[in-house]
Design an enzyme around this catalytic site. Sequence first.
Site, PDB file in Angstrom:
ATOM      1  N   SER A   8      85.062  99.995  91.109  1.00 43.54           N
ATOM      2  CA  SER A   8      86.151 100.813  90.585  1.00 43.54           C
ATOM      3  C   SER A   8      85.615 102.218  90.336  1.00 43.54           C
ATOM      4  CB  SER A   8      86.664 100.231  89.263  1.00 43.54           C
ATOM      5  OG  SER A   8      87.578 101.115  88.638  1.00 43.54           O
ATOM      6  N   HIS A   9      86.512 103.141  90.158  1.00 42.07           N
ATOM      7  CA  HIS A   9      86.115 104.498  89.804  1.00 42.07           C
ATOM      8  C   HIS A   9      85.656 104.580  88.353  1.00 42.07           C
ATOM      9  CE1 HIS A   9      88.352 105.151  93.469  1.00 42.07           C
ATOM     10  NE2 HIS A   9      87.753 106.309  93.553  1.00 42.07           N
ATOM     11  N   SER A  10      85.916 103.533  87.608  1.00 41.22           N
ATOM     12  CA  SER A  10      85.594 103.521  86.180  1.00 41.22           C
ATOM     13  C   SER A  10      84.639 102.376  85.844  1.00 41.22           C
ATOM     14  CB  SER A  10      86.878 103.363  85.360  1.00 41.22           C
ATOM     15  OG  SER A  10      86.576 103.105  84.010  1.00 41.22           O
ATOM     16  N   GLY A  43      84.169 107.923  89.439  1.00 42.90           N
ATOM     17  CA  GLY A  43      83.909 108.054  90.872  1.00 42.90           C
ATOM     18  C   GLY A  43      83.278 106.768  91.367  1.00 42.90           C
ATOM     19  N   SER A  70      88.817 105.574  97.605  1.00 45.73           N
ATOM     20  CA  SER A  70      87.404 105.820  97.888  1.00 45.73           C
ATOM     21  C   SER A  70      86.499 104.701  97.383  1.00 45.73           C
ATOM     22  CB  SER A  70      86.953 107.175  97.325  1.00 45.73           C
ATOM     23  OG  SER A  70      87.040 107.194  95.925  1.00 45.73           O
TER      24      SER A  70
END
Length: 125
Positions: A8-10, A43, A70
């Site tokens: 995950s981005h987090s 990210g 992404s």
Amino acid sequence: MISIVLVSHSQKITEGLQEMIVEMVGDTVHIISSGGTGDGRLGTNALMIADNIATCTNSEHIYIFCDIGSAILSAETALELLDTELLEKTTIIDAPLVEGAFTAAVQSLVNPSKEAILQEITNVH
């Protein structure tokens, strides 16, 4: 044993999900948090994901669950960095991050075969 890599981005999202899954299945499934960039920022980080997958050498199957955009691209890039043995047992799963990873972990307690897990995940969509 199977491994589940959460992307995950987090980092907070993957750590929270990791905690929830471990609470349900204990240490019978290797759950890896690969959220964020590795330095606390939002990210994704393909190198970190590849390094985390590399810790799964004893797993029969490795499943990667991603959240959005992404994260999927970073997971795909991470696969390109793996040796052949790890690559052959690693699959990026097209399913919701939370529901998919949770379902895969619980199903692995009932039947840890790749076919059974993938079949059960199809019910999540």
